[in-house]
Write an enzyme that holds these catalytic residues in place. Structure first.
Site, PDB file in Angstrom:
ATOM      1  N   LYS A  10      29.971  43.160  48.880  1.00  0.00           N
ATOM      2  CA  LYS A  10      28.978  42.899  47.840  1.00  0.00           C
ATOM      3  C   LYS A  10      28.385  41.486  48.002  1.00  0.00           C
ATOM      4  O   LYS A  10      28.925  40.658  48.754  1.00  0.00           O
ATOM      5  CB  LYS A  10      29.633  43.079  46.465  1.00  0.00           C
ATOM      6  N   THR A  96      40.434  47.219  40.482  1.00  0.00           N
ATOM      7  CA  THR A  96      39.051  46.885  40.108  1.00  0.00           C
ATOM      8  C   THR A  96      38.957  45.507  39.447  1.00  0.00           C
ATOM      9  O   THR A  96      38.078  44.702  39.780  1.00  0.00           O
ATOM     10  CB  THR A  96      38.516  47.958  39.128  1.00  0.00           C
ATOM     11  N   ARG A 107      40.442  41.875  46.553  1.00  0.00           N
ATOM     12  CA  ARG A 107      39.937  41.530  45.214  1.00  0.00           C
ATOM     13  C   ARG A 107      40.829  40.501  44.523  1.00  0.00           C
ATOM     14  O   ARG A 107      40.338  39.625  43.802  1.00  0.00           O
ATOM     15  CB  ARG A 107      39.810  42.801  44.380  1.00  0.00           C
ATOM     16  N   ASN A 121      34.032  41.449  42.389  1.00  0.00           N
ATOM     17  CA  ASN A 121      35.259  41.731  43.143  1.00  0.00           C
ATOM     18  C   ASN A 121      35.031  41.974  44.627  1.00  0.00           C
ATOM     19  O   ASN A 121      35.823  42.634  45.294  1.00  0.00           O
ATOM     20  CB  ASN A 121      36.024  42.880  42.480  1.00  0.00           C
ATOM     21  N   HIS A 124      33.278  47.043  47.564  1.00  0.00           N
ATOM     22  CA  HIS A 124      33.297  48.407  47.018  1.00  0.00           C
ATOM     23  C   HIS A 124      33.922  49.318  48.061  1.00  0.00           C
ATOM     24  O   HIS A 124      33.677  49.157  49.254  1.00  0.00           O
ATOM     25  CB  HIS A 124      31.872  48.899  46.731  1.00  0.00           C
TER      26      HIS A 124
HETATM   27  N1  UDP Z   1      33.103  46.699  36.688  1.00  0.00           N
HETATM   28  C1  UDP Z   1      33.025  45.660  35.781  1.00  0.00           C
HETATM   29  N2  UDP Z   1      33.736  45.752  34.615  1.00  0.00           N
HETATM   30  C2  UDP Z   1      34.522  46.831  34.323  1.00  0.00           C
HETATM   31  C3  UDP Z   1      34.589  47.880  35.254  1.00  0.00           C
HETATM   32  C4  UDP Z   1      33.869  47.782  36.420  1.00  0.00           C
HETATM   33  O1  UDP Z   1      32.332  44.675  36.022  1.00  0.00           O
HETATM   34  O2  UDP Z   1      35.151  46.856  33.250  1.00  0.00           O
HETATM   35  C5  UDP Z   1      32.312  46.616  37.941  1.00  0.00           C
HETATM   36  C6  UDP Z   1      33.162  46.135  39.132  1.00  0.00           C
HETATM   37  O3  UDP Z   1      32.336  45.328  39.978  1.00  0.00           O
HETATM   38  C7  UDP Z   1      33.533  47.457  39.789  1.00  0.00           C
HETATM   39  C8  UDP Z   1      32.265  48.279  39.575  1.00  0.00           C
HETATM   40  O4  UDP Z   1      31.814  47.915  38.270  1.00  0.00           O
HETATM   41  O5  UDP Z   1      33.871  47.293  41.164  1.00  0.00           O
HETATM   42  C9  UDP Z   1      32.477  49.782  39.631  1.00  0.00           C
HETATM   43  O6  UDP Z   1      33.455  50.155  38.710  1.00  0.00           O
HETATM   44  P1  UDP Z   1      34.548  51.253  39.057  1.00  0.00           P
HETATM   45  O7  UDP Z   1      35.239  51.616  37.787  1.00  0.00           O
HETATM   46  O8  UDP Z   1      33.937  52.355  39.847  1.00  0.00           O
HETATM   47  O9  UDP Z   1      35.619  50.436  39.951  1.00  0.00           O
HETATM   48  P2  UDP Z   1      35.892  50.445  41.538  1.00  0.00           P
HETATM   49  O10 UDP Z   1      35.766  51.878  42.010  1.00  0.00           O
HETATM   50  O11 UDP Z   1      34.889  49.525  42.170  1.00  0.00           O
HETATM   51  O12 UDP Z   1      37.297  49.920  41.676  1.00  0.00           O
HETATM   52 MG    MG Z   2      34.277  53.259  41.683  1.00  0.00          MG
END
Ligand code: UDP
Ligand code: MG
Length: 165
Positions: A10, A96, A107, A121, A124
């Protein structure tokens, strides 16, 4: 099981010069990189990528984050391929929430939470096979990947395209 997965470094990762560190960590998986490119992310692409989060309060900031408005306007997209690729990559990424992520995960080591509450983080990675297929097809065209995972079809070229002058 042989799998393919989409990885995005990212904009915070690119801004902080973490590309090398992230790729080195991912090389621990011994997976193959079968596609890569640098992408300037449009609002449409960001919104499609994160469409399942469109009702979240942080959605608008998340789009701006992926578009690079807080860092650099670019993302490095890769497709990794190999045995249990999805789980192996997700494990090295960590949770996450960077504060909850294992300290030695990508992360955990490099992520942060902004004052607006967005998890910056760094990386992705697709969470499951259906998500991987949707995301790989969103970010890459068939000719950009050196493995044939998904069926393709030929279409007559009628639209204009740029070629080297
Ligand atoms: N994210 C955030 N706050 C939250 C949950 C997610 O800022 O409470 C952001 C974070 O950058 C995350 C992205 O949204 O990587 C996508 O969320 P997802 O739940 O799909 O998590 P991931 O699959 O990336 O672990
Ligand atoms: Mg996701």
């Amino acid at each position: 099981m042989l799998q393919q997965t989409l990885v995005l470094i990212k904009p915070d990762g690119l801004k902080k010069s973490l590309t090398g560190n992230v790729l080195t960590r991912l090389s621990e998986t011994k997976l193959d990189i079968v596609a890569t490119k640098i992408v300037k992310v449009s609002r449409e692409l960001a919104a499609e990528h994160y469409k399942e989060l469109k009702d979240k309060p942080f959605f608008e900031d998340l789009l701006k984050y992926l578009m690079g408005e807080y860092h650099k306007k670019k993302v490095m997209a890769l497709v990794y391929w190999g045995e249990d690729a999805i789980e192996k990559v997700r494990k090295i990424c960590g949770a996450t929430n960077p504060e909850e992520a294992d300290a030695v995960s990508i992360r955990g080591a490099y992520g942060r939470i902004t004052t607006k509450g967005v998890y910056e983080n760094v990386i992705h990675a697709s969470a499951n096979m259906a998500e991987a297929e949707r995301e790989i097809k969103l970010w890459f065209q068939p000719g950009e990947i050196i493995q044939d995972f998904y069926p393709v079809k030929a279409v007559k070229g009628t639209c204009e395209k740029k070629v080297w002058a």
